[in-house]
Structures are given as structure tokens and as C-alpha cells.
Design an enzyme around this catalytic site. Structure first.
Site, PDB file in Angstrom:
ATOM      1  N   LYS A   1      -2.909   0.030 -16.145  1.00 42.16           N
ATOM      2  CA  LYS A   1      -3.088   0.623 -14.810  1.00 42.16           C
ATOM      3  C   LYS A   1      -4.572   0.702 -14.523  1.00 42.16           C
ATOM      4  O   LYS A   1      -5.391   0.764 -15.434  1.00 42.16           O
ATOM      5  CB  LYS A   1      -2.491   2.040 -14.790  1.00 42.16           C
ATOM      6  CG  LYS A   1      -2.225   2.566 -13.401  1.00 42.16           C
ATOM      7  CD  LYS A   1      -0.889   2.090 -12.899  1.00 42.16           C
ATOM      8  CE  LYS A   1      -0.627   2.453 -11.469  1.00 42.16           C
ATOM      9  NZ  LYS A   1       0.780   2.181 -11.098  1.00 42.16           N
TER      10      LYS A   1
ATOM     11  N   ASP B   1      -0.715  -0.127  -5.680  1.00 39.34           N
ATOM     12  CA  ASP B   1      -0.187   1.223  -5.913  1.00 39.34           C
ATOM     13  C   ASP B   1      -0.695   2.028  -4.709  1.00 39.34           C
ATOM     14  O   ASP B   1      -0.999   1.423  -3.660  1.00 39.34           O
ATOM     15  CB  ASP B   1      -0.697   1.798  -7.253  1.00 39.34           C
ATOM     16  CG  ASP B   1       0.077   3.048  -7.688  1.00 39.34           C
ATOM     17  OD1 ASP B   1       1.179   2.916  -8.229  1.00 39.34           O
ATOM     18  OD2 ASP B   1      -0.413   4.178  -7.454  1.00 39.34           O
TER      19      ASP B   1
END
Ligand code: NDP
Ligand code: 2IT
Length: 444
Positions: A125, A165
């Protein structure tokens, strides 16, 4: 179990103040007690202490010039958490709240989520504390280019494949991809969520929201229920919330409430998604504007109050810890019988406890929102083949994956004596594959 308690203590000691990371690790370790008991060889191989430590984390300065000629400095991150079953894979988040603890909690969750998809992708991430709100297209582009200037050194189609995201959608992926291609002089599937003309996959935009509904429909069906005729609240009004709402409507349910970080709207006649799409995808406006064109609707300031709306099914699709124990009690008291997590870790531990205790059909994030990253993996496959599947083909694969995730999680829950607890089931099912891979690959 002492070993797992020690691992947790070490995580807290080594990563002080990273509360979201502690929260994510603690939930997983609790679920894994029976697995640790069954696999002494994994304990001996230090697997539990290894899986909570990222393989690599990079933190870098991003400098850019705003429209007024002022120099701005932001912080960029990429956490490459686990590559046991495939290249690191996970989104990029641009939001002022981003810090290393948030990226680590997201990266850690991603390991198990990606494993649940059944596809060969590891966990990672990244993101930045850059705030895209109110920025011009030129500012967004300059930020993305400067962010990629550094990130490009660490990623690659077979190494680490970022995607979107919060705050990172098609526009940002375009600017990021353009800069990567220019720096490397290669056209590869280094990012997913790309535009359809340049390597993107049909149905990726819809995938997370659709996937949440496919997963929940399967979980509901197992209890003799479905979305058909149900009243639904969906928090957020971004990518996940919009396409979850679309699928709820297709499945015969009615979404009556949606939100953004300022407040929520309630439309008893059912939210008109075209208006939300125009406001959010085109005009980048606040959700309060919805009531201007829909007199049946009301707007209430404060996003967390959305859980006061009476609904049968709740889909939290905004952000972490947006639904606490009190909100869970209110939902249950109002007759809510199912909750599907579209966002990552939207329910606090207290809320999860309430849902499990009260037999609410609860779809945990790792399982329920895995459709986005699963379709990203399908985008990677299409890029490698230099070929693309039709919308129907991708959507059918997505649905199949979500049904299998449900089956895997519910079977694991049953096998480990916690029938219907999909939190435990998803954590165990996601872990087993990664753990076997790490064990087979030696002490690294
Ligand atoms: P978007 O940026 O498209 O939308 C985010 C939405 O959540 C907006 O409505 C935003 O409101 C709201 N929101 C964001 N932060 C907060 C906050 N601190 N408090 C209240 N509301 C907030 O993001 P996505 O839809 O892509 O992501 C939503 C969630 O889903 C995240 O948790 C993400 O990690 C998760 N997710 C996303 C996937 C994807 O494919 N995109 C895949 C799997 C999970 P506002 O506009 O006012 O900020
Ligand atoms: O949280 C997530 O799974 C995502 N933001 C999507 C990641 C991806 O690589 O598609």
C-alpha cells in the site's frame, strides 16, 4: 497464546503511535490462535513475527509548485508488506490524514485480502498526505508527476503494482502512468485502474462496489435473505459507494442514504445515482447539493449520523473506524440485519463485537471489498496477454471470485469452530495460503 501475545507486544513497542496498524494486527492475531496451535512448525519458523513486519517501507519527499507559485512539500509512502504469493499489490491513498501507521494497516490487511482472491498477488500500500480537495487539474498533475518521480524507483509490473484508493481515481492513475512510462520508456501494466484506451480493464471502476454486493448477496442467501426489497444505507459517495449503490439497485434493493465527510443525505424515495455521479465524478461537489434537485431528500451535517437512519442492510464505504460501537447498537436496534464493509476497517472493534454477538450477517472488509483488487489482478493478466476481455467476461469472473471468497471464509470459520463468524474465517483462509508460501520459501 503466549507467542501471539508477545508478537502483539513487539508490534506495539516497535511501532509506537500507529494505532490503526495495532488495531488491524490485533484482530488478525486473535483469529489465528487455533491456527498457531495446529502448526507448531510455523511458530518455530517465526512466521507470526515475520508476517507483521513489512518486507520494505519507503518514505520520501514530494515537492511541487502550486498555481500561485508557492513551493509545497508532502510526504510519500510505499509499504511493500509481503511478496510470498506474488508481486506487491495495493492502492495509493491521497488524503491529509495519511501517515505511516495508516499505510501499514492498509498494507497488512491487503496481504490477506489479496490471498483470499485466489490470485497471485502480494500485499502492499502507499500514498501521501497530499490533499486533492480544491486543487486544480494542473496541481493534481504536478503532484502526481513528482510523486511518481520517486515511486518509479521502487515499483514495476513484476515487482509492485499500485492502483487507486481514497483520493486516487482514473485521473490520478493517468498522470502517474504517464510519468512512469516517460521515466522508464516502457509501456507495462505497472499500475491498475488505467483508462480503457491504454491498458485498463472493463469493470475495474465498478469492481469494488459490485464485489461487495456479490459477496453480501451470497452471505444473505445462505441465511434465506437477499438485497431484494431491502432498505440500504451506504456511507461515502466515492468510487466504492457509487458502484455498491448501483448494484444494490440492480439487485432490487433501495439505497436511501449516502454521505461524504461533511454530512449525509436521506432520500426515502431512493437515491438517484445519476445525480450523485454528476456531483461527485464530474463536478467534484459536496453531497449537500443533492437536495437542491431532489425535494424528497434531506441533508444532515455530520457524516457519522448516517447510522441513525433506519435500514435493513448497511454498507460502510467511506473510511476506517467510521462506524463505532454506539452506531452498531443503533443500527441493530433499528432492525439492521446485515453489514458489508466496502471500506477498509470501517467498523471499530466494538462495532464488530456487537455485530457478531447479535448474529448480524457481517462481511468483513478483507473479504467483502476484495473485488477491486481481484479485478486489478485480472487487469494485470490482460496486460500480460496484451488482450482484453469484455465487460461481461470480467464481471462474471469477479462474481465467481466473490462467491468463492464467501465459501472459503465460511468454510474456514466452520472448520475452526466459529461457524458464521466471517471475520475469523476470512483471517484464517487468507492467512493459510500466505503462511504455507512463506514456510516453503525458507527463513527470509
Ligand atoms: P474515494 O476517494 O472515491 O471516496 C471516498 C469517500 O469516502 C468520499 O465520499 C469521502 O468524502 C469519504 N471519506 C473519505 N475520508 C473520509 C473521512 N475521514 N471521514 C468521512 N468520510 C470520508 O475513495 P474510494 O471509494 O476508492 O474508497 C473508499 C474506501 O474503500 C476506502 O476505505 C478504501 O480504502 C476502500 N477500498 C477502495 C477500493 C477501490 O478499488 N477504490 C478497493 C477496496 C477498498 P469526501 O469526498 O468528503 O472526502
Ligand atoms: O484497498 C484496496 O483493495 C484497493 N484500494 C484496491 C487495490 C488494487 O490494487 O486494486
Amino acid at each position: 497464546m503466549k507467542v501471539l501475545t508477545d508478537v502483539m507486544e513487539q508490534v506495539i513497542k516497535r511501532n509506537p503511535n500507529e494505532t490503526e496498524f495495532h488495531q488491524a494486527v490485533s484482530e488478525v492475531l486473535e483469529s489465528l490462535e487455533p491456527v498457531a496451535e495446529k502448526h507448531p512448525e510455523w511458530l518455530k519458523a517465526g512466521l507470526f513475527s515475520r508476517i507483521v513486519e513489512p518486507e520494505r517501507q519507503v518514505c520520501f519527499r514530494v515537492t511541487w509548485v502550486d498555481d500561485n507559485g508557492n513551493v509545497q512539500v508532502n510526504r510519500g509512502f510505499r509499504v511493500q508488506f509481503n511478496s510470498a504469493i506474488g508481486p506487491y499489490k495495493g492502492g495509493l491513498r491521497f488524503h491529509p490524514s495519511v501517515n505511516i501507521g495508516i499505510i501499514k494497516f492498509l498494507g497488512f490487511e491487503q496481504i490477506f485480502k489479496n490471498s483470499l482472491t485466489g490470485l497471485p498477488i502480494g500485499g502492499g500500500k502507499g500514498g501521501s498526505d497530499f490533499d486533492p480537495k480544491g486543487k486544480s487539474d494542473g496541481e493534481i498533475m504536478r503532484f502526481c508527476q513528482n510523486f511518481m518521480f520517486e515511486l518509479a524507483k521502487h515499483i514495476g509490473a513484476d515487482t509492485d503494482v499500485p492502483a487507486g484508493d481514497i483520493g486516487v481515481g482514473g485521473r490520478e492513475i493517468g498522470y502517474l502512468f504517464g510519468m512512469y512510462k516517460k521515466l522508464r520508456n516502457e509501456f507495462t501494466g505497472v499500475l491498475t485502474g488505467k483508462g480503457l484506451e491504454w491498458g485498463g480493464s472493463l469493470a475495474r471502476t465498478e469492481a469494488t462496489g459490485y464485489g461487495v454486493c456479490y459477496f453480501m448477496e451470497e452471505a444473505l442467501n445462505a441465511k434465506g435473505k437477499s438485497f431484494k426489497g431491502a432498505t440500504v444505507s451506504v456511507s461515502g459517495s466515492g468510487n466504492v459507494a457509487i458502484y455498491a449503490t448501483q448494484k444494490v439497485h440492480q439487485l432490487g434493493g433501495k439505497v436511501v442514504a449516502m454521505s461524504d465527510s461533511n454530512g449525509y443525505i436521506y432520500d426515502p424515495e431512493g437515491i438517484k445515482l445519476d445525480t450523485i455521479k454528476r456531483l461527485k465524478e464530474v463536478e467534484r461537489q459536496r453531497i449537500s447539493k443533492y437536495v437542491e434537485s431532489h425535494p424528497s431528500a434531506t441533508y444532515t451535517e455530520g457524516c457519522s449520523n448516517i447510522w441513525n437512519v433506519k435500514c435493513d442492510i448497511a454498507l460502510p464505504c467511506a473510511t476506517q473506524n467510521e462506524l463505532d460501537g454506539e452506531a452498531a447498537k443503533t443500527l441493530i436496534a433499528n432492525g439492521c440485519y446485515a453489514v458489508g464493509e466496502g471500506a477498509n476497517m470501517p467498523s471499530t472493534p466494538d462495532a464488530v463485537e456487537q455485530f457478531i454477538k447479535n448474529k448480524v450477517v457481517f462481511g468483513p472488509a478483507k473479504a467483502a471489498n476484495a473485488g477491486g483488487v481481484a479485478t486489478s489482478a485480472l487487469e494485470m493478466s490482460q496486460n500480460s496477454m496484451r488482450y482484453s476481455w469484455s465487460f461481461e467476461e470480467v464481471d462474471a469472473k469477479l462474481k465467481n471470485i466473490m462467491v468463492n471468497i464467501y465459501k472459503g471464509a465460511s468454510e474456514a470459520a466452520k472448520e475452526y469452530g466459529q461457524e458464521d463468524n466471517l471475520v475469523v474465517g476470512a483471517n484464517i483462509a487468507g492467512f493459510l495460503k500466505v503462511a504455507s508460501a512463506m514456510y516453503a520459501q525458507g527463513i527470509l
